[in-house]
Design an enzyme around this catalytic site. Sequence first.
Site, short mmCIF file in Angstrom:
data_model
loop_
_atom_site.label_atom_id
_atom_site.label_comp_id
_atom_site.label_asym_id
_atom_site.label_seq_id
_atom_site.Cartn_x
_atom_site.Cartn_y
_atom_site.Cartn_z
N HIS A 126 7.61 -2.34 2.07
CA HIS A 126 7.45 -0.88 1.96
C HIS A 126 8.79 -0.15 1.75
O HIS A 126 8.91 0.69 0.86
CB HIS A 126 6.80 -0.32 3.22
CG HIS A 126 5.48 -0.94 3.56
ND1 HIS A 126 4.60 -1.42 2.61
CD2 HIS A 126 4.85 -1.14 4.76
CE1 HIS A 126 3.51 -1.90 3.21
NE2 HIS A 126 3.64 -1.75 4.51
N HIS A 143 0.81 -1.22 0.00
CA HIS A 143 0.00 0.00 0.00
C HIS A 143 0.85 1.28 0.00
O HIS A 143 0.35 2.34 -0.33
CB HIS A 143 -1.03 -0.01 1.14
CG HIS A 143 -0.50 0.29 2.50
ND1 HIS A 143 0.14 -0.62 3.28
CD2 HIS A 143 -0.53 1.44 3.23
CE1 HIS A 143 0.48 -0.07 4.43
NE2 HIS A 143 0.09 1.19 4.43
#
Length: 489
Positions: A239, A177
């Site tokens: 990430h 995300h």
Amino acid sequence: MKESGNPLFDFILFGGSGDLALRKLLPALYHVYRSNPFQPGTRVVCVGRSLTRRDVFLERVEAKLQQYLPVESWDEVSWQQFSKHLHYVSIDAHKSESYRALREHLSSDQRPRVFYFSTHSSLYGQIASSLGSHDFITPSSRVVLEKPIGRNLASAQTISGQMSNYFTESQIYRIDHYLGKETVQNLLVLRFANPLFESLWNHHYIDHIQISVSESIGVESRGEFYEETGALRDIVQNHLLQMLCIVAMEPPSNLDPDRIRDEKLKVLRSLRPLQDGNINHQVVRGQYTAGIVDGKECLGYCEEEGVSDSSNVETFVALKVLIDNMRWSGVPFYLRTGKRLPRRSCEIVVQFKEIPHWIFATAKGQMMNNQLVITLQPNESITLKLCGKRLGPGMDVRTIDLNLSPSVRGNKRSPEAYERLLLDVVNGDQTLFLRQDELEEAWSWVDPILQHWESTSAPPEYYAAGTWGPAGATLLLAQDGSVWYEGVK
Ligand code: BG6
């Protein structure tokens, strides 16, 4: 009601009553709905283990939305409308026959079917095979795989093999995300639309780069998950490495998803391996002990629910990473992430080299070298720190901030990363999702660190909750003459 711009879709969420669903995914779908109401007949089917009635489940979702959404986003009318699209099905992921219950919730037309796997990744193969054996996978189906996908390279490859029995690569969306965050995409524009930056973006002008994801929260209700995962698998493998790729990659020839993924893959392949010899010098593993964050007393990691009281699992990692290619030769990338740090923030800091010859009266040592600070959270901003003249007589120099942030949005809310990404899946756009080869390359790089830690009985370095991590993290940069950026206090 506004006319819907969203296509009709069925969204089937495995792990539908889990932490991620309630904290991020359902709030994101609610926001998508509020910006553009779904077409009548669109279904969001949450799949959970417990035998819960739909109305009880909806009460729970309502309470969580009120807890996690910004106050101004909540409105009763939108919730009432949105909740009409929500369904709940109880399935035991291990028992193939229990998937039968899903049939009545799936539409029989050609609309996209999005299967979102937000369970433990060891269940992904079993879920795909049960969906396959019930003929639930149509040509217009897509599967979204939540991270971390696997625990290491071998398990990621096993999952890939299991998925490829039922889905083609163009149907698989490996989500991270952070790639959906507005500022990460803005970084692509900053780099590739401005010759000014692109010409300076290399080892001739850049001293080092820092990428930090700091969180003030602890492991909350996810102690058990965290015990199996740790910060390296939870944040670094995905990430942090993905942001590093966006910062370091060569310009793609166009925005085609595979051209971008090709360039990210090249960065991952150029990472200098960390092995037994250099792990202790370049990687810091930390764990929080009791302390104070935001004025509140917090437990140490080993006292959290679901955590062993002798756990060695890391809640903090700092690394010095080198990229062996022409552009980045000799430029360290410092990555850092941790829980129970003083505040939630995420920054990418590009530190430029110092000017070779200084001619002004102001002592050079007092001045900061040019710095580009890209802040992803809590508030998005891009600031270039430059030297400017102080007003008045003389030639005094001071640091000035040039604000390069996206134009003022007025009252407009910046969309959450998951909103953008969930819509991309529905619309069949894979640009911001990982390809299997990227995922494998990231695991190959991370695996030796995991193995090294597993082979040692040395505990992590401890840091008190509410501090910026263990002393080793400060030393990691100090030995190169640098300090961590700690943002605006
Ligand atoms: C998730 C991690 O991927 O990212 C969590 O599993 C972490 O541990 C979260 O808290 C942070 O995301 P964000 O968008 O709030 O920075």
